[in-house]
Design a protein around this motif. Structure first.
Motif, PDB file in Angstrom:
ATOM      1  N   ILE A  41      13.572  45.404 -31.922  1.00  0.00           N
ATOM      2  CA  ILE A  41      14.431  47.095 -32.222  1.00  0.00           C
ATOM      3  C   ILE A  41      14.299  47.281 -33.097  1.00  0.00           C
ATOM      4  CG2 ILE A  41      14.045  49.334 -30.611  1.00  0.00           C
ATOM      5  CD1 ILE A  41      13.936  47.428 -28.048  1.00  0.00           C
ATOM      6  N   LYS A  42      13.355  48.542 -33.619  1.00  0.00           N
ATOM      7  CA  LYS A  42      14.507  48.853 -34.463  1.00  0.00           C
ATOM      8  C   LYS A  42      15.258  49.933 -34.526  1.00  0.00           C
ATOM      9  CE  LYS A  42      10.602  50.832 -37.575  1.00  0.00           C
ATOM     10  NZ  LYS A  42       9.828  52.032 -37.543  1.00  0.00           N
TER      11      LYS A  42
ATOM     12  N   PHE B 254      10.279  42.310 -42.855  1.00  0.00           N
ATOM     13  CA  PHE B 254      11.656  42.479 -42.533  1.00  0.00           C
ATOM     14  C   PHE B 254      11.712  44.138 -42.022  1.00  0.00           C
ATOM     15  CE2 PHE B 254      11.813  39.408 -45.241  1.00  0.00           C
ATOM     16  CZ  PHE B 254      12.413  38.337 -44.258  1.00  0.00           C
ATOM     17  N   GLU B 255      13.027  44.244 -40.954  1.00  0.00           N
ATOM     18  CA  GLU B 255      13.012  45.382 -40.243  1.00  0.00           C
ATOM     19  C   GLU B 255      14.711  46.032 -40.132  1.00  0.00           C
ATOM     20  OE1 GLU B 255      11.170  48.491 -40.106  1.00  0.00           O
ATOM     21  OE2 GLU B 255       9.398  47.664 -40.242  1.00  0.00           O
TER      22      GLU B 255
ATOM     23  N   ALA C  48      17.281  46.824 -37.684  1.00  0.00           N
ATOM     24  CA  ALA C  48      16.392  46.023 -36.053  1.00  0.00           C
ATOM     25  C   ALA C  48      17.850  45.529 -35.547  1.00  0.00           C
ATOM     26  CB  ALA C  48      15.322  45.358 -36.137  1.00  0.00           C
ATOM     27  N   TYR C  49      18.196  45.976 -34.429  1.00  0.00           N
ATOM     28  CA  TYR C  49      19.244  45.265 -33.256  1.00  0.00           C
ATOM     29  C   TYR C  49      18.167  44.579 -32.337  1.00  0.00           C
ATOM     30  CZ  TYR C  49      22.052  49.067 -34.416  1.00  0.00           C
ATOM     31  OH  TYR C  49      23.383  49.769 -35.312  1.00  0.00           O
ATOM     32  N   ASN C  50      18.759  42.976 -32.271  1.00  0.00           N
ATOM     33  CA  ASN C  50      18.440  42.025 -31.535  1.00  0.00           C
ATOM     34  C   ASN C  50      18.453  42.646 -29.657  1.00  0.00           C
ATOM     35  OD1 ASN C  50      17.816  39.758 -29.956  1.00  0.00           O
ATOM     36  ND2 ASN C  50      18.472  38.531 -31.233  1.00  0.00           N
ATOM     37  N   ALA C  51      17.634  42.840 -29.216  1.00  0.00           N
ATOM     38  CA  ALA C  51      17.975  43.497 -27.329  1.00  0.00           C
ATOM     39  C   ALA C  51      17.795  41.910 -26.979  1.00  0.00           C
ATOM     40  CB  ALA C  51      17.250  44.487 -26.876  1.00  0.00           C
ATOM     41  N   GLN C  52      18.623  42.033 -26.142  1.00  0.00           N
ATOM     42  CA  GLN C  52      18.380  40.753 -25.164  1.00  0.00           C
ATOM     43  C   GLN C  52      18.177  40.983 -23.790  1.00  0.00           C
ATOM     44  OE1 GLN C  52      18.708  36.848 -26.288  1.00  0.00           O
ATOM     45  NE2 GLN C  52      18.678  37.768 -27.864  1.00  0.00           N
ATOM     46  N   ALA C  53      17.426  40.306 -22.721  1.00  0.00           N
ATOM     47  CA  ALA C  53      17.175  40.664 -21.363  1.00  0.00           C
ATOM     48  C   ALA C  53      16.834  39.242 -20.702  1.00  0.00           C
ATOM     49  CB  ALA C  53      15.985  41.478 -21.722  1.00  0.00           C
ATOM     50  N   GLY C  54      17.731  39.388 -19.301  1.00  0.00           N
ATOM     51  CA  GLY C  54      17.211  37.997 -18.651  1.00  0.00           C
ATOM     52  C   GLY C  54      17.043  38.457 -17.564  1.00  0.00           C
TER      53      GLY C  54
ATOM     54  N   PHE D  36       8.059  51.978 -25.900  1.00  0.00           N
ATOM     55  CA  PHE D  36       9.630  52.265 -26.832  1.00  0.00           C
ATOM     56  C   PHE D  36       9.339  50.955 -28.196  1.00  0.00           C
ATOM     57  CE2 PHE D  36      14.312  50.710 -26.596  1.00  0.00           C
ATOM     58  CZ  PHE D  36      14.804  51.896 -26.797  1.00  0.00           C
ATOM     59  N   ARG D  37       9.801  51.519 -29.238  1.00  0.00           N
ATOM     60  CA  ARG D  37       9.866  50.519 -30.450  1.00  0.00           C
ATOM     61  C   ARG D  37      11.171  50.857 -30.978  1.00  0.00           C
ATOM     62  NH1 ARG D  37       5.353  47.482 -31.058  1.00  0.00           N
ATOM     63  NH2 ARG D  37       3.721  47.666 -29.567  1.00  0.00           N
ATOM     64  N   GLN D  38      11.274  52.100 -30.833  1.00  0.00           N
ATOM     65  CA  GLN D  38      13.165  52.598 -32.160  1.00  0.00           C
ATOM     66  C   GLN D  38      14.120  53.482 -31.025  1.00  0.00           C
ATOM     67  OE1 GLN D  38      12.141  54.979 -35.483  1.00  0.00           O
ATOM     68  NE2 GLN D  38      13.567  54.870 -36.258  1.00  0.00           N
ATOM     69  N   PHE D  39      15.211  52.901 -30.914  1.00  0.00           N
ATOM     70  CA  PHE D  39      16.337  53.590 -30.841  1.00  0.00           C
ATOM     71  C   PHE D  39      15.808  54.403 -31.326  1.00  0.00           C
ATOM     72  CE2 PHE D  39      17.566  49.132 -29.990  1.00  0.00           C
ATOM     73  CZ  PHE D  39      17.648  48.995 -28.955  1.00  0.00           C
ATOM     74  N   SER D  40      16.684  55.730 -30.252  1.00  0.00           N
ATOM     75  CA  SER D  40      17.203  56.906 -30.992  1.00  0.00           C
ATOM     76  C   SER D  40      18.374  57.342 -31.146  1.00  0.00           C
ATOM     77  CB  SER D  40      16.710  58.042 -29.761  1.00  0.00           C
ATOM     78  OG  SER D  40      15.510  57.576 -29.066  1.00  0.00           O
ATOM     79  N   LEU D  41      19.407  56.563 -30.851  1.00  0.00           N
ATOM     80  CA  LEU D  41      20.558  56.034 -31.456  1.00  0.00           C
ATOM     81  C   LEU D  41      21.430  55.324 -32.178  1.00  0.00           C
ATOM     82  CD1 LEU D  41      22.371  57.001 -27.645  1.00  0.00           C
ATOM     83  CD2 LEU D  41      21.406  58.569 -29.193  1.00  0.00           C
TER      84      LEU D  41
END
Length: 452
Positions: A143-144, A279-280, A282-288, A419-424
């Motif tokens: 996610i960007k 490339f962007e 970004a952060y790597n968002a994980q979910a179980g 939701f494709r980009q974090f605001s914070l």
């Protein structure tokens, strides 16, 4: 006589209008308000000092944020505007209009408390008989970050810019020493130009220091990997009695590399490869994700591009849920999470791993689809036992649930909610916002499951 119904926007109501009558009984906004009102928000309430004018209640502000994220409204300014022109937002706010500063400050201030509220929602789902931990599907998505990748500088580029800026500062100082400055362009101020370049030099010096600090932290990890490779070579030499082929592993260095980068806007974000190429920042968002209900049970965010190191942290999060939600039984993950160490870590937590060892063929032969694998030898390793299970009919059917659960969840969050980009900015703030996104998804999903 007119064939159309009359339009009258001027006549007032005989009785004051009721917000409760304007919203359908099964509306998502009603469900979110009901759930949030049942949560224990005493930790949020205690944070208010009680001085000054009365504050908006945390339940109302949290409901506004959750409903906003559940419907694709992430900006605090847009949420404020929606409390005027959206019936659902007006219902949640009970006719009040918190300004965007209040909403943004509340979101930033209480991100740390969202983890506890997230677990409370899962416990509520279990009370509603909609969640029972069994099989967990694990995956990650990029996610960007709230930063442009063009704001990222490598160590090599910083060193080049430092040479250029110092030369410009020297040139400007020579111009300032000249008595006649009539040749200067109109509007040019030498002190301002010199100060601007000196400020940039200071910022780059700080960026270099942070890159060097990262290199020192990376050394510990690389040193452990280096020692493991040496031990593996020595073990192989003892077993075979021959010197192992190939070059010796290269010893790691504490010095930063020329391609090491830092982003000047969000220094904790990373340049990451994204789906579709390129490339962007970004952060790597994980979910179980629970495969039966498609509820997210364990969200997290990491700076690592690779998913291989995320199994152990996810197992810890799942284990922390056991006292409240029960013990998970299986973990599904794609080949990006595979390693023999991760297989052993799952077994140590009494979780049966189904982690793909390699990519499957897209069009297997009919014989391969309906056949069972050969029996395993008695001395098979845990990784070999897991790979054998994945080849059985039952194992293939169970692993197929991964594509039907966690991947659609990411698809809906990105493509439907938008939701494709974090605001914070910053890892801690971003992790809190991802928890808020997952909380909104869970409530949106529960609103559907309760009607099924």
């Amino acid at each position: 006589m007119s064939r159309f119904q009359s339009i009258d926007r001027q006549t007032g109501y005989l009785l004051p209008p009721s917000l409760d009558e304007w919203l359908p009984q099964d509306h998502l906004a009603r469900f979110i308000v009901e759930v949030v009102d049942r949560l224990d928000v005493s930790a949020l309430e205690k944070a208010y000092g009680g001085r000054g004018s009365a504050a908006y209640h945390p339940c109302m502000l949290l409901s506004l944020l959750v409903y906003g994220y559940a419907t694709g409204v992430f900006s605090s300014r847009k949420i404020e505007r929606a409390t005027y022109d959206s019936v659902a937002f007006r219902f949640i706010a009970a006719g009040a209009h918190p300004d965007h500063d209040t909403l943004a400050n509340f979101r930033r201030r209480f991100l740390g408390e969202l983890a506890g509220l997230f677990v409370q929602v899962l416990e509520l789902a279990q009370e509603m008989k909609l969640l029972k931990l069994g099989t967990i599907s694990l995956d990650g998505t990029k996610i960007k970050a709230n930063a442009s990748r063009h704001s990222a500088l490598s160590l090599g580029r910083i060193e080049q810019l430092e040479i250029q800026l110092r030369a410009e500062v020297d040139s400007l100082l020579q111009m300032a020493e000249q008595a006649d400055q009539s040749a200067l362009p109109d509007g040019m101020s030498l002190p301002e130009e010199i100060a601007r370049r000196q400020d940039r030099l200071q910022a780059m010096e700080a960026a270099k220091a942070k890159i060097q600090e990262r290199a020192k932290k990376r050394l510990d990890k690389e040193q452990a990997e280096y020692q493991a490779k040496l031990a593996q070579r020595e073990q192989k030499a003892k077993e075979t009695g021959k010197k192992p082929r190939g070059k010796l592993p290269k010893a790691p260095s504490a010095e930063p590399r020329a391609q090491d980068q830092i982003n000047l806007t969000d220094e904790q974000s990373r340049i990451m490869p994204v789906a579709g190429g390129g490339f962007e920042q970004a952060y790597n968002a994980q979910a179980g994700v629970d495969t039966a209900s498609m509820l997210i049970v364990a969200p997290s965010v990491t700076q690592a591009c690779n998913d291989k190191e995320q199994v152990q942290p996810m197992l810890e999060r799942i284990a922390a849920l056991a006292p409240a939600l029960g013990q998970a039984k299986q973990l599904l993950a794609d080949t990006g999470y595979y390693s023999a160490k991760n297989v052993q870590a799952c077994q140590a937590k009494n979780i049966d791993p189904f982690i793909a060892v390699k990519r499957d063929e897209h069009h297997p032969t009919p014989l391969a689809r309906f056949s069972e694998p050969a029996a395993l030898p008695e001395d098979a390793t845990p990784a070999q036992v897991m790979a054998h299970k994945l080849k059985t009919k039952a194992g293939r059917a169970l692993y197929a649930l991964r594509k039907q659960t966690v991947e659609p969840v990411f698809g809906i969050i990105k493509s439907v909610l938008g939701f494709r980009q974090f605001s914070l900015r910053g890892l801690e703030q971003v992790a809190g916002e991802w928890t808020l996104v997952c909380l909104a998804w869970n409530l949106k999903r529960l609103a559907v499951l309760r009607l099924a």
